[in-house]
Design an enzyme around this catalytic site. Structure first.
Site, PDB file in Angstrom:
ATOM      1  CE  LYS A   1      -1.534  -4.516   3.431  1.00  0.00           C
ATOM      2  NZ  LYS A   1      -1.742  -5.550   3.060  1.00  0.00           N
TER       3      LYS A   1
ATOM      4  CE1 TYR B   1      -4.163  -2.613   5.572  1.00  0.00           C
ATOM      5  CE2 TYR B   1      -3.687  -0.645   5.102  1.00  0.00           C
ATOM      6  CZ  TYR B   1      -3.873  -1.858   4.650  1.00  0.00           C
ATOM      7  OH  TYR B   1      -3.828  -2.109   3.329  1.00  0.00           O
TER       8      TYR B   1
ATOM      9  CB  SER C   1      -0.800   0.106   1.184  1.00  0.00           C
ATOM     10  OG  SER C   1      -1.463   1.181   1.618  1.00  0.00           O
TER      11      SER C   1
HETATM   12  N1  LIG Z   1      -8.766  -1.645  -0.680  1.00  0.00           N
HETATM   13  C1  LIG Z   1      -7.865  -0.546  -0.399  1.00  0.00           C
HETATM   14  O1  LIG Z   1      -7.867   0.646  -0.317  1.00  0.00           O
HETATM   15  C2  LIG Z   1      -6.324  -1.220  -0.469  1.00  0.00           C
HETATM   16  C3  LIG Z   1      -5.455  -0.279  -0.448  1.00  0.00           C
HETATM   17  C4  LIG Z   1      -4.032  -0.720  -0.539  1.00  0.00           C
HETATM   18  C5  LIG Z   1      -3.850  -2.137  -0.156  1.00  0.00           C
HETATM   19  N2  LIG Z   1      -4.836  -3.026   0.003  1.00  0.00           N
HETATM   20  C6  LIG Z   1      -4.563  -4.451   0.305  1.00  0.00           C
HETATM   21  O2  LIG Z   1      -5.022  -5.211  -0.667  1.00  0.00           O
HETATM   22  C7  LIG Z   1      -5.641  -6.440  -0.130  1.00  0.00           C
HETATM   23  C8  LIG Z   1      -6.974  -6.627  -0.486  1.00  0.00           C
HETATM   24  O3  LIG Z   1      -7.578  -5.501  -0.096  1.00  0.00           O
HETATM   25  P1  LIG Z   1      -9.226  -5.727  -0.320  1.00  0.00           P
HETATM   26  O4  LIG Z   1      -9.784  -4.070  -0.324  1.00  0.00           O
HETATM   27  O5  LIG Z   1      -9.495  -6.556  -1.436  1.00  0.00           O
HETATM   28  O6  LIG Z   1      -9.985  -5.994   0.890  1.00  0.00           O
HETATM   29  P2  LIG Z   1     -11.039  -7.064   1.363  1.00  0.00           P
HETATM   30  O7  LIG Z   1     -10.995  -7.170   2.926  1.00  0.00           O
HETATM   31  O8  LIG Z   1     -12.127  -7.171   0.555  1.00  0.00           O
HETATM   32  O9  LIG Z   1     -10.193  -8.505   0.872  1.00  0.00           O
HETATM   33  C9  LIG Z   1      -9.302  -9.060   2.013  1.00  0.00           C
HETATM   34  C10 LIG Z   1      -9.598 -10.726   2.128  1.00  0.00           C
HETATM   35  O10 LIG Z   1      -8.531 -11.334   3.017  1.00  0.00           O
HETATM   36  C11 LIG Z   1      -9.509 -12.093   3.728  1.00  0.00           C
HETATM   37  N3  LIG Z   1      -8.599 -12.602   4.995  1.00  0.00           N
HETATM   38  C12 LIG Z   1      -8.635 -11.759   5.886  1.00  0.00           C
HETATM   39  N4  LIG Z   1      -7.758 -12.332   6.889  1.00  0.00           N
HETATM   40  C13 LIG Z   1      -7.557 -13.797   6.291  1.00  0.00           C
HETATM   41  C14 LIG Z   1      -6.930 -14.640   7.027  1.00  0.00           C
HETATM   42  N5  LIG Z   1      -6.339 -14.680   8.060  1.00  0.00           N
HETATM   43  N6  LIG Z   1      -6.939 -15.873   6.551  1.00  0.00           N
HETATM   44  C15 LIG Z   1      -7.603 -15.938   4.987  1.00  0.00           C
HETATM   45  N7  LIG Z   1      -8.199 -14.930   4.476  1.00  0.00           N
HETATM   46  C16 LIG Z   1      -8.223 -13.625   5.105  1.00  0.00           C
HETATM   47  C17 LIG Z   1     -10.774 -11.465   4.146  1.00  0.00           C
HETATM   48  O11 LIG Z   1     -12.137 -12.440   4.230  1.00  0.00           O
HETATM   49  C18 LIG Z   1     -11.089 -10.727   2.650  1.00  0.00           C
HETATM   50  O12 LIG Z   1     -11.944 -11.536   1.635  1.00  0.00           O
HETATM   51  C19 LIG Z   1      -5.415  -6.530   1.544  1.00  0.00           C
HETATM   52  O13 LIG Z   1      -3.951  -6.888   1.842  1.00  0.00           O
HETATM   53  C20 LIG Z   1      -5.531  -4.808   1.733  1.00  0.00           C
HETATM   54  O14 LIG Z   1      -4.666  -4.576   2.689  1.00  0.00           O
HETATM   55  C21 LIG Z   1      -6.139  -2.580   0.044  1.00  0.00           C
END
Ligand SMILES: NC(=O)c1ccc[n+]([C@@H]2O[C@H](COP(=O)([O-])OP(=O)(O)OC[C@H]3O[C@@H](n4cnc5c(N)ncnc54)[C@H](O)[C@@H]3O)[C@@H](O)[C@H]2O)c1
Length: 331
Positions: A154, A150, A124
């Site tokens: 990362k 959080y 991120s």
């Molecule tokens: N959406 C944003 O703004 C953003 C920005 C930068 C980085 N990210 C990163 O991208 C990734 C995906 O983000 P997203 O927006 O799709 O989030 P999201 O919450 O929709 O998807 C994350 C998924 O991981 C699963 N999960 C969490 N912990 C788990 C575990 N211990 N075991 C198995 N599954 C687990 C959740 O059930 C979920 O389906 C994340 O790592 C997030 O930190 C997101």
């Protein structure tokens, strides 16, 4: 190539699975459904004609994770699974460190056991902390003044992966630093549907549009930006998903780092206006106090991804708003 997608029923993961399947990759999904629903797998099948194998497994379950990896015969892993609510991470830091860091360590141990040597990691822009400039290039220092647990997870995971790449010269790692993903699949059937209280702009706009929240709070209108509200780099989730395919196609031993953003800054008021234009409806909002930890403005310099991966964003904020409205109308 056969890919394991952790977090593949989540927002970015599900869109990436669709793009992978459309491009001919074989995919399996691992997710504990902490922030997503199993029915997403059916939607993926509806959109692609292929139903990926789904493992409802928690990465904190080391043995179950190892079993999935041993049996899968994967060529690479895309690791989205993690908790991502910034404010919640301030309230529950131990839960975030345990889930995100131990989960990743278990995944890495399982990969090592099974001899899987390629990993694409969802990082991120938050790892840059407060670097003292608005245009973020990948060579800026990371890890300083990161505002939330959080964001620190990362940064720490990036460091763990860099160390492992030193120890194992065959390990291939892509650290993809996302800016602000928004939008939905053009079918309106996949989108962002977080459990609990979101603190990103777009999910809040969606809740206001659905009438779940009475109005949107704009946190601060006296920042040194074009209209006083915070400016961010918004990227359509399908463009972001395609960035993962570009990354997979360019993997080599060692660590490579890319910003995935549009390179353009958009203010909160501009986002509200874009949503109103796309929906034809007024979005009620009020100006509220600044939120602790919010930077006034930042955006990606995405040229490295263009030059080395041949990837750039193609969709606009307007596309993202139109797709979000389609998704809202479906649910
Ligand atoms: N959406 C944003 O703004 C953003 C920005 C930068 C980085 N990210 C990163 O991208 C990734 C995906 O983000 P997203 O927006 O799709 O989030 P999201 O919450 O929709 O998807 C994350 C998924 O991981 C699963 N999960 C969490 N912990 C788990 C575990 N211990 N075991 C198995 N599954 C687990 C959740 O059930 C979920 O389906 C994340 O790592 C997030 O930190 C997101």
């Amino acid at each position: 190539m056969k890919i394991l997608v952790t977090g593949g029923t989540g927002y970015i993961g599900s869109h990436t699975v669709v793009e992978l399947l459309k491009d001919g990759y074989e995919v399996e999904i691992l997710d504990n459904l902490a922030n997503s629903k199993a029915s997403v797998v059916d939607v993926i099948e509806e959109l692609t004609g292929i139903k990926p194998k789904f493992h409802q497994v928690d990465l904190l379950d080391k043995e179950a994770t190892k079993k999935v990896m041993q049996e899968g015969g994967f060529d690479a892993v895309i690791h989205f699974a993690g908790l991502k609510a910034v404010a919640e991470s301030v309230e529950q830091p131990l839960r975030y460190y345990e889930n995100n860091i131990i989960g990743t360590l278990n995944l890495l141990a399982a990969m090592k056991d099974a001899g899987v040597k390629r990993l694409v990691f969802s990082s991120s822009a938050t790892v840059y902390g407060d670097p003292g400039k608005n245009a973020y290039t990948e060579d800026l220092p990371t890890g300083q003044n990161i505002a939330s647990p959080y964001g620190k997870t990362k940064y720490m995971i990036e460091e763990i992966l860099k160390d492992e790449a030193v120890a194992d010269p065959e390990f291939e790692v892509m650290l993809l630093r996302y800016f602000n993903p928004i939008g939905a699949h053009e079918s309106g059937k996949l989108g962002e549907d977080p459990n609990g209280r979101p603190n990103n702009l777009m999910p809040i706009i969606m809740k206001v549009a659905k009438g779940e929240y009475p109005e949107l709070s704009v946190y601060g209108n006296d920042y040194p930006t074009k209209d006083g509200t915070c400016v961010r780099d918004y990227i359509h989730v399908v463009d972001l998903a395609k960035g993962h395919l570009a990354a997979l196609k360019n993997m080599k031993p060692g660590v490579k780092i890319y910003n995935l953003g549009s390179g353009k800054g958009t203010s909160v008021l501009e986002m509200i206006a874009a949503f109103e234009k796309a929906s034809g409806e007024k979005l009620p909002y009020k100006i509220a106090e600044r939120r602790a930890g919010d930077l006034p403005e930042f955006y990606a310099v995405p040229t490295k991804a263009l030059e080395e991966l041949g990837w750039k964003t193609e969709l606009t904020i307007e596309d993202a708003m139109n797709d979000t409205i389609k998704y809202l109308n479906n649910f």
